[in-house]
Design an enzyme around this catalytic site. Structure first.
Site, PDB file in Angstrom:
ATOM      1  NE  ARG A  53      -0.461   1.739   3.850  1.00  0.00           N
ATOM      2  CZ  ARG A  53       0.760   2.370   3.356  1.00  0.00           C
ATOM      3  NH1 ARG A  53       1.648   1.751   4.063  1.00  0.00           N
ATOM      4  NH2 ARG A  53       0.890   3.508   3.802  1.00  0.00           N
ATOM      5  CB  ALA A  55       0.323   7.142  -3.550  1.00  0.00           C
ATOM      6  NE  ARG A  90      -6.026   0.961  -1.920  1.00  0.00           N
ATOM      7  CZ  ARG A  90      -5.952   1.616  -0.820  1.00  0.00           C
ATOM      8  NH1 ARG A  90      -4.195   1.345  -0.452  1.00  0.00           N
ATOM      9  NH2 ARG A  90      -6.455   2.235   0.195  1.00  0.00           N
ATOM     10  CG  ASP A 244      -3.165   8.485  -1.549  1.00  0.00           C
ATOM     11  OD1 ASP A 244      -2.008   8.481  -0.022  1.00  0.00           O
ATOM     12  OD2 ASP A 244      -2.756   7.351  -1.420  1.00  0.00           O
ATOM     13  CE  LYS A 255      -5.508   6.282   4.333  1.00  0.00           C
ATOM     14  NZ  LYS A 255      -5.850   4.676   3.413  1.00  0.00           N
TER      15      LYS A 255
HETATM   16  O1  MRU Z   1      -4.464   3.802   2.134  1.00  0.00           O
HETATM   17  P1  MRU Z   1      -3.217   3.537   1.765  1.00  0.00           P
HETATM   18  O2  MRU Z   1      -2.440   3.094   2.940  1.00  0.00           O
HETATM   19  O3  MRU Z   1      -2.373   2.984   0.918  1.00  0.00           O
HETATM   20  O4  MRU Z   1      -2.975   4.692   2.151  1.00  0.00           O
HETATM   21  C1  MRU Z   1      -1.729   5.418   1.653  1.00  0.00           C
HETATM   22  C2  MRU Z   1      -1.773   7.123   2.066  1.00  0.00           C
HETATM   23  O5  MRU Z   1      -2.872   8.050   1.992  1.00  0.00           O
HETATM   24  C3  MRU Z   1      -0.362   8.069   2.312  1.00  0.00           C
HETATM   25  O6  MRU Z   1      -0.646   9.293   3.054  1.00  0.00           O
HETATM   26  C4  MRU Z   1       0.096   8.481   0.982  1.00  0.00           C
HETATM   27  O7  MRU Z   1       0.066   7.052  -0.123  1.00  0.00           O
HETATM   28  C5  MRU Z   1       0.980   9.091   1.113  1.00  0.00           C
HETATM   29  S1  MRU Z   1       2.413   8.594   1.033  1.00  0.00           S
HETATM   30  C6  MRU Z   1       3.348   7.688   0.350  1.00  0.00           C
END
Ligand code: MRU
Length: 372
Positions: A53, A55, A90, A244, A255
């Site tokens: 998981r 981005a 996703r 993301d 998030k």
């Molecule tokens: O749902 P996730 O855990 O994949 O969400 C990730 C995030 O929201 C991170 O803050 C985001 O990917 C930015 S970082 C590298």
């Protein structure tokens, strides 16, 4: 970054030369376990189930997922089908779409017999580029932490609040929001991280706390609603989060809960920085609120949680009355006006079309197609 003294990446090509090895994030923090994807469907499942998981990391896995698919069938129709399968895993993080377009665009020009090999090579480059990009983000963000340290006494730490996990587990290495923190730690600057737990999947308390702890960075986990109180008490020097998807005008989708932290930071004059590789910028959109699709996940992630029982068993437990309706919005959008600056691999800029345009002049044409 290191785990028990050994350097790791989150994803790598396994020694059989075709399967894709990764750290299984659904097992953290209670077990450090690696797993393998051997087919398109296993790669897609790993992304959908959030075994990988973050981005940048889901972009890397998507690139390898296409490679695995082309190894089985390199025809045009199989390629289209693999792109569609991976893109549907996703919807919010744009790195996934970027990586698919990048690899598919490259291999489509080749005869089928050469496609799988080219896709693997490109997936490896995407991983290496991500490491270099995140390290550069770390260097640029370090300057901001250093500035904050100048206002501190010799025994005081710079207190950084972060949300979710935007550390090395969310990328291939280094991370985005935590890269400057690791750089500051390496430079001997005293840092302390407030880690939002990040319900419902607890990426903060499970993943950020784990990776900071393994690397020796001082940190404290707080409930998601504590940040505003800490800011009112002047106990947060700056906020740093990932994103993301970032609009061409600097709106940031991250998030769920990020927006509320940005509001509290704005009200308390606490700088709110967002760190991102440029692969996270969606140059086709300007208004993040109107145009970014927000992933809605299984309500069971809200009504239940998973933890380690005193006997060591990992157990799911229900935390709401049976049958309670729940909604699970995974991301929210923070408008550019609440963001102090964006930290990219090319430097720090204002969260605006002008700011991004100055750092990425080759994108000015795309920006002008979306007037404000
Ligand atoms: O749902 P996730 O855990 O994949 O969400 C990730 C995030 O929201 C991170 O803050 C985001 O990917 C930015 S970082 C590298």
């Amino acid at each position: 970054m290191k785990v028990n003294g050994r350097r790791w990446r989150t994803i790598w090509l396994a020694d059989d030369g075709f399967s894709v090895a990764f750290i299984d994030q659904t097992r953290l923090p209670h077990a450090f376990v690696t797993a393998r994807a051997r087919s398109l469907s296993e790669a897609a499942d790993a992304i959908r189930e959030m075994r990988v998981r973050g981005a940048p990391l889901i972009g890397a896995m998507a690139a390898y997922g296409l490679s695995l698919a082309l190894r089985e069938d390199a025809s045009d129709s199989a390629l289209d089908c693999a792109v569609a399968t991976l893109a549907a895993t996703r919807p919010t993080a744009v790195n996934l779409r970027w990586a698919l377009d990048d690899v598919a665009g490259l291999v489509r020009q080749l005869p089928p017999a050469r496609r799988a090999e080219a896709a693997y090579r490109r997936a490896g480059e995407i991983c290496d580029d991500d490491v270099a990009t995140c390290e550069a983000i770390g260097e640029h963000g370090l300057a901001l932490i250093r500035d904050a340290a100048h206002h501190k006494g010799p025994d005081e730490s710079v207190n950084v609040l972060t949300h979710c996990n935007a550390g090395w587990l969310a990328a291939v290495d280094w991370g985005t929001a935590l890269a400057p923190v690791y750089k500051a730690f390496e430079a001997g600057i005293r840092v302390h991280i407030w880690v939002d737990e990040t319900r419902p999947r607890n990426q903060g308390s499970a993943l950020t706390a784990w990776e900071l702890g393994r690397h020796g960075v001082p940190h404290t986990v707080i409930v998601d609603n504590a940040g505003g109180h800490l800011m009112q008490q002047s106990r947060v020097d700056l906020c740093m989060t990932g994103t993301d998807r970032t609009s061409a005008a600097g709106d940031v989708c991250n998030k769920i809960g990020t927006y509320l932290k940005a509001l509290a930071a704005f009200d308390n004059d606490v700088p709110f920085y967002v760190a991102l590789p440029s692969t996270t910028i969606d140059w086709t959109i300007r208004d993040g609120l109107a145009e970014i699709p927000i992933e809605e996940r299984d309500p069971a992630e809200v009504t239940a949680t998973v933890g380690r029982a005193p006997g060591g068993e990992i157990l799911p437990v229900t935390i709401t009355p049976d049958g309670t309706p729940a909604a699970n919005y995974a991301f929210d959008v923070t408008p550019a006006r609440l963001i102090s600056a964006l930290i990219t691999e090319r430097g720090v800029c204002a969260a605006s079309a002008e700011g991004l345009g100055a750092l990425f002049p080759e994108r000015r044409a795309a920006l002008s197609q979306h007037p404000s």
